[in-house]
Design a protein around this motif. Structure first.
Motif, PDB file in Angstrom:
ATOM      1  N   TYR A  99      46.811   4.320  23.407  1.00 48.67           N
ATOM      2  CA  TYR A  99      47.116   5.618  24.000  1.00 48.67           C
ATOM      3  C   TYR A  99      46.953   6.741  22.980  1.00 48.67           C
ATOM      4  CZ  TYR A  99      49.469   9.462  26.270  1.00 48.67           C
ATOM      5  OH  TYR A  99      49.750  10.693  26.803  1.00 48.67           O
ATOM      6  N   ILE A 100      47.348   6.468  21.742  1.00 45.79           N
ATOM      7  CA  ILE A 100      47.180   7.488  20.710  1.00 45.79           C
ATOM      8  C   ILE A 100      45.694   7.780  20.490  1.00 45.79           C
ATOM      9  CG2 ILE A 100      47.401   7.893  18.216  1.00 45.79           C
ATOM     10  CD1 ILE A 100      50.164   6.603  18.370  1.00 45.79           C
ATOM     11  N   GLN A 160      44.678   8.465  27.294  1.00 41.61           N
ATOM     12  CA  GLN A 160      44.713   8.087  28.704  1.00 41.61           C
ATOM     13  C   GLN A 160      45.756   6.995  28.909  1.00 41.61           C
ATOM     14  OE1 GLN A 160      43.057   9.574  31.087  1.00 41.61           O
ATOM     15  NE2 GLN A 160      42.107  10.929  29.575  1.00 41.61           N
ATOM     16  N   PRO A 161      46.475   7.031  30.031  1.00 39.69           N
ATOM     17  CA  PRO A 161      47.381   5.923  30.363  1.00 39.69           C
ATOM     18  C   PRO A 161      46.624   4.612  30.280  1.00 39.69           C
ATOM     19  CG  PRO A 161      47.614   7.696  31.962  1.00 39.69           C
ATOM     20  CD  PRO A 161      46.484   8.078  31.054  1.00 39.69           C
ATOM     21  N   VAL A 162      47.256   3.604  29.720  1.00 39.46           N
ATOM     22  CA  VAL A 162      46.568   2.335  29.474  1.00 39.46           C
ATOM     23  C   VAL A 162      46.913   1.339  30.582  1.00 39.46           C
ATOM     24  CG1 VAL A 162      46.148   0.526  27.795  1.00 39.46           C
ATOM     25  CG2 VAL A 162      46.844   2.794  27.025  1.00 39.46           C
ATOM     26  N   GLY A 163      45.879   0.792  31.203  1.00 38.24           N
ATOM     27  CA  GLY A 163      46.081  -0.169  32.294  1.00 38.24           C
ATOM     28  C   GLY A 163      46.124  -1.589  31.778  1.00 38.24           C
ATOM     29  N   VAL A 184      58.100   2.227  28.047  1.00 34.63           N
ATOM     30  CA  VAL A 184      56.868   2.829  28.576  1.00 34.63           C
ATOM     31  C   VAL A 184      57.176   3.353  29.981  1.00 34.63           C
ATOM     32  CG1 VAL A 184      55.377   1.230  27.317  1.00 34.63           C
ATOM     33  CG2 VAL A 184      56.061   0.698  29.662  1.00 34.63           C
ATOM     34  N   ARG A 185      56.289   4.205  30.441  1.00 35.83           N
ATOM     35  CA  ARG A 185      56.457   4.689  31.811  1.00 35.83           C
ATOM     36  C   ARG A 185      55.091   4.998  32.412  1.00 35.83           C
ATOM     37  NH1 ARG A 185      55.619   9.938  32.091  1.00 35.83           N
ATOM     38  NH2 ARG A 185      55.248  10.894  30.061  1.00 35.83           N
ATOM     39  N   ALA A 216      48.738   4.557  37.988  1.00 40.24           N
ATOM     40  CA  ALA A 216      48.141   4.853  36.686  1.00 40.24           C
ATOM     41  C   ALA A 216      48.593   3.787  35.702  1.00 40.24           C
ATOM     42  CB  ALA A 216      48.571   6.227  36.203  1.00 40.24           C
ATOM     43  N   GLY A 217      47.982   3.746  34.558  1.00 41.44           N
ATOM     44  CA  GLY A 217      48.415   2.831  33.506  1.00 41.44           C
ATOM     45  C   GLY A 217      49.735   3.295  32.923  1.00 41.44           C
ATOM     46  N   ARG A 218      50.091   2.748  31.764  1.00 38.03           N
ATOM     47  CA  ARG A 218      51.371   3.109  31.143  1.00 38.03           C
ATOM     48  C   ARG A 218      51.167   3.953  29.891  1.00 38.03           C
ATOM     49  NH1 ARG A 218      52.403  -0.343  34.689  1.00 38.03           N
ATOM     50  NH2 ARG A 218      54.513  -0.561  35.506  1.00 38.03           N
TER      51      ARG A 218
END
Lengths: 344, 344
Positions: free
Chosen positions: B19-20, B24-27, B57-58, B64-66
């Motif tokens: 994510y860093i 993008q939200p990671v799936g 995480v959320r 969406a991913g987290r």
DNA sequence: TGTTAGCACTCAATGGCAAGGAGTGCTAAA
DNA sequence: TTTAGCACTCCTTGCCATTGAGTGCTAACA
């Protein structure tokens, strides 16, 4: 350029004022009501069509009202604008804010804050140029570790100091001799000419001078170099610009803020204003700097001893309340000049 | 708090790193590939569901991913992060940038610019506190117009001057007496105690002192007041923050920039970091200041003579490259400390 | 019991489409 | 020269269907 008849002028004025107030394109209906000319919207449309032909107003899109162009603003500012005299309270506020103890840097900072507070835009004030300032006195103080403190007294309110790294330690008495020598020869002279003389002497007669003189001169030259180095300005209230909806997109703002940080370009622009007598205005692209395309700059020079030494002004969106900003900038420049001039 | 098993930790680490990197939200699919654990997306989903349960995480929205939460970042930074040692080139760059002539203010400014340049975020460095600094020497010089120039030498690299408005003109000889008196009594003492002593003496024995002493003390007190007045910091590279897409809306930015201008709150936060030994990190809301909700602050204290006198750090979006920023801040603090400590 | 495949479901994002509305430009009449 | 009328333009808004990424759950599998 073709002369506008009175009616067209009046409508352009009303349109510009309305647009500055509301930030919305002005339609014929509104304008007909607004201008107080007892005209129907249809007539207004005809006149406005002419103004558009002349490039004074434009439509953001087909079915929108009109908005002044840069040329429109220019005409408005030059010939249509009725600058209201400033309310005495505001003048008082400026006076009080600039009636402070402290050196010229403090004053410049106050002025910048003041401008941004009163106009709710960004204030900018250049530091006074010191080219024409004259040297009142030089003093050297010994520090340890092969360092010497040099103090340059330029006026009652202007002192510059600078730590010199030297090749050996100097004693107080020795340094006293140097400063005496320099004060005898140069006190009261313009910094610029002092420096020029020093450089010339250093080159020409280094061998003929005794060591002391040479050292004194090298030191003095270093200090003067510090004192003369590049102009600078103080900016205040940048965040005010984030409230202006026309600038309110991150890219425009970034370019603008980067230019503020960079300083070079803004300084170039401000330097141009030193020449002018009174209030000067750059509208949008007139500045020639792309990051100011959406902005206007209103400036006025300020002076010490009758010589212009700096410029102050306000940066805001093209759509700014010129009739209010202009007198504020004007008054602030006068009052700052007064505050900087030694009284007694 | 319940311990996470190794697999969960590894996934949280991979998720946070990813994510860093991408923002993008990671799936679950991506994460399964990324983590190198030979797990199917479905399994990953199960684990991630647990992490979500724990508040690490959320999901920005259902499909969406987290994304890591503040607690997730905290765990990541505290226990999962592998801080790479800094490349020697970067260390060299820091060294060179901070190896300059000039007083501590110049150094602090360079450090701030350096931090913002190297991290492409905002750099912030407090000016060194002078409470524990000791007075090396005081000098007074007469100016005209009932003004006296006071020079406070604090160290070889630290001089403060100040123009005093007095009730009458003073001669050079007279002023020399005053400074001699002060230097005899106070040279080498801590500024703080000098000031305290002065105030006490002024109150208690004003009548017993001769006029000269009293005047000298009043002057010195004024100057020390100047030298001690409130802490301050130097900020650099604010515009870098405009590139971070998570901060890229005008309102967030305005709040942040207003806080930077205001200084008070940021200073409060930085003051807290003076206590800590090494690198300290505030993530998002942890700072307790609303304008920093979307930001993280990485700080490290720097010191002179073994005493912590200031803090430097980096402000950026919560989603910042901690594993890179942390060693940079750490190294800069060490090198700045070294540069500030008088060598010989 | 932990892992995986399958599948229905959710939801942001996108683009097309129609309705509404502000304002124009043109024409013809006063 | 001014005005009224009217067709036209085009932004804005809201609606709806489509798409696609990703989830949660269940049941089968090792």
């Amino acid at each position: 350029m073709m002369e506008l008849n009175e009616r067209a002028q009046c409508l352009l004025k009303a349109l510009t004022e309305r647009y500055i107030r509301d930030g919305q394109p002005v339609g014929s209906r509104t304008l007909a009501r607004d201008a107080g000319l007892k005209l129907s919207p249809a007539t207004v449309r005809n006149v406005i069509a002419d103004l558009e032909e002349l490039g004074l107003v434009r439509s953001p899109h087909t079915s929108a009202g009109r908005v002044p162009t840069v040329q429109g603003y220019r005409l408005f500012v030059d010939t249509l604008l009725s600058v209201k005299p400033l309310e005495p309270e505001v003048v008082d506020e400026i006076r009080q804010t600039l009636d402070i103890e402290g050196d010229s840097h403090d004053l410049v900072e106050s002025a910048s804050n003041l401008l941004s507070d009163v106009t709710r835009l960004a204030g900018v004030v250049t530091l006074p140029r010191r080219e024409h300032a004259s040297l009142q006195r030089v003093e050297f103080l010994p520090l340890s570790n092969r360092k010497v403190l040099a103090i340059l007294v330029i006026s009652d309110t202007e002192v510059q100091n600078c730590i010199l790294n030297t090749e050996r330690d100097y004693g107080a008495a020795e340094l006293q001799q140097y400063s005496n020598f320099l004060n005898e020869h140069f006190a009261g002279k313009e910094l610029k000419s002092v420096r020029a003389t020093l450089i010339a002497e250093l080159k020409e007669t280094r061998e003929h001078l005794n060591r002391m003189m040479a050292t004194a001169m090298t030191m003095a030259d270093k200090v003067l170099g510090e004192a003369e180095k590049g102009s600078d300005y103080v900016l205040a209230g940048q965040t005010n610009l984030m409230d202006c909806d026309e600038l309110c997109n991150v890219n425009t703002l970034r370019q603008l803020f980067e230019a503020f940080d960079e300083k070079r370009e803004i300084l170039g622009l401000l330097d141009q204003c030193v020449e002018s007598e009174g209030v000067q205005i750059f509208i949008g692209e007139e500045s020639g700097y792309q990051m100011l395309d959406e902005c206007s700059l209103v400036t006025a020079p300020y002076s010490v001893d009758g010589k212009v030494v700096g410029v102050l002004g306000v940066i805001g969106p093209t759509r700014m309340a010129y009739e209010r900003v202009i007198p504020i900038v004007d008054a602030t420049a006068r009052i700052l000049s007064a505050a900087l001039n030694p009284r007694d």
